[in-house]
Design an enzyme around this catalytic site. Structure first.
Site, PDB file in Angstrom:
ATOM      1  N   HIS A   1      49.343 -71.602 -12.832  1.00 34.27           N
ATOM      2  CA  HIS A   1      48.498 -70.616 -13.495  1.00 34.27           C
ATOM      3  C   HIS A   1      47.445 -71.334 -14.328  1.00 34.27           C
ATOM      4  O   HIS A   1      47.607 -72.504 -14.684  1.00 34.27           O
ATOM      5  CB  HIS A   1      49.337 -69.726 -14.402  1.00 34.27           C
ATOM      6  CG  HIS A   1      50.304 -68.860 -13.662  1.00 34.27           C
ATOM      7  ND1 HIS A   1      51.161 -67.996 -14.298  1.00 34.27           N
ATOM      8  CD2 HIS A   1      50.551 -68.712 -12.328  1.00 34.27           C
ATOM      9  CE1 HIS A   1      51.893 -67.349 -13.403  1.00 34.27           C
ATOM     10  NE2 HIS A   1      51.540 -67.780 -12.204  1.00 34.27           N
TER      11      HIS A   1
ATOM     12  N   GLU B   1      46.700 -71.104 -17.449  1.00 33.96           N
ATOM     13  CA  GLU B   1      47.204 -71.602 -18.734  1.00 33.96           C
ATOM     14  C   GLU B   1      48.088 -72.834 -18.569  1.00 33.96           C
ATOM     15  O   GLU B   1      47.893 -73.846 -19.257  1.00 33.96           O
ATOM     16  CB  GLU B   1      47.993 -70.500 -19.459  1.00 33.96           C
ATOM     17  CG  GLU B   1      47.214 -69.247 -19.742  1.00 33.96           C
ATOM     18  CD  GLU B   1      47.307 -68.205 -18.632  1.00 33.96           C
ATOM     19  OE1 GLU B   1      46.985 -67.042 -18.908  1.00 33.96           O
ATOM     20  OE2 GLU B   1      47.701 -68.544 -17.493  1.00 33.96           O
TER      21      GLU B   1
ATOM     22  N   CYS C   1      52.166 -65.252 -19.038  1.00 30.24           N
ATOM     23  CA  CYS C   1      53.493 -64.909 -18.525  1.00 30.24           C
ATOM     24  C   CYS C   1      54.533 -65.768 -19.255  1.00 30.24           C
ATOM     25  O   CYS C   1      54.195 -66.658 -20.036  1.00 30.24           O
ATOM     26  CB  CYS C   1      53.543 -65.155 -17.017  1.00 30.24           C
ATOM     27  SG  CYS C   1      53.509 -66.908 -16.565  1.00 30.24           S
TER      28      CYS C   1
ATOM     29  N   CYS D   1      53.991 -69.554 -18.701  1.00 28.24           N
ATOM     30  CA  CYS D   1      52.857 -70.127 -19.431  1.00 28.24           C
ATOM     31  C   CYS D   1      53.096 -70.127 -20.941  1.00 28.24           C
ATOM     32  O   CYS D   1      52.706 -71.064 -21.637  1.00 28.24           O
ATOM     33  CB  CYS D   1      51.583 -69.378 -19.074  1.00 28.24           C
ATOM     34  SG  CYS D   1      51.071 -69.654 -17.361  1.00 28.24           S
TER      35      CYS D   1
END
Length: 166
Positions: free
Chosen positions: A58, A60, A88, A91
């Site tokens: 992701h 992040e 999420c 992350c």
């Protein structure tokens, strides 16, 4: 642990808009439209910018892994992660372990879930980042969702998820 939509400073709005531009770029490269930037303790300097790569890389978490190889934990504690969508659980935990002390996000995971539903490409966990951070031993400062950028971030996601039913 109630989440409230928050109003933000012009600087915060600028950083979130920059993260959204990164998300749009990620989308143009065939990735999901998520974007993140890491801002230095001066609240001006952008240290890193990252779009979404894939389902486990992701925006992040990928950005954070780069940051920890370049800066000390003490320095990162005074930095702020700006991201288009609430991180999420993966992350948020990556941010926690990297020692990044502040987080600001544009829209909540619940807002994204309301838009995507049970989409196979976005199997959202109903676990707010504040809940992840609350289980730790450090107090991560969290701001979000931010009212001033919600419509523009949601517009990017609406067009993406509706155009890609997979």
């Amino acid at each position: 642990m109630k989440m409230m939509i928050q109003s933000a400073s012009p600087l915060t709005v600028r950083h979130l808009r920059q993260a959204n531009e990164i998300a749009i770029r990620a989308q143009s490269l065939g990735h999901h439209p998520f974007g993140a930037i890491l801002v230095a303790p001066d609240d001006e300097t952008v240290l890193f910018a990252q779009g979404n790569v894939d389902v486990v890389n992701h925006a992040e978490s990928t950005l954070i892994r780069t940051a920890v190889t370049n800066y000390s934990a003490d320095y990162l504690w005074n930095c702020t992660l700006y991201t288009t969508v609430e991180p999420c659980a993966m992350c948020a935990a990556t941010q926690y372990w990297a020692n990044i002390g502040k987080l600001t996000y544009g829209i909540s995971e619940k807002q994204l879930l309301a838009l995507t539903g049970n989409h196979a490409e976005n199997p959202t966990l109903d676990l707010p980042c504040r809940s992840v951070f609350a289980r730790g031993q450090k107090e991560i400062v969290v701001v979000g969702p931010v009212l001033e950028v919600q419509a523009e971030i949601l517009a990017v996601h609406e067009s993406f998820w509706q155009a890609n039913p997979w």
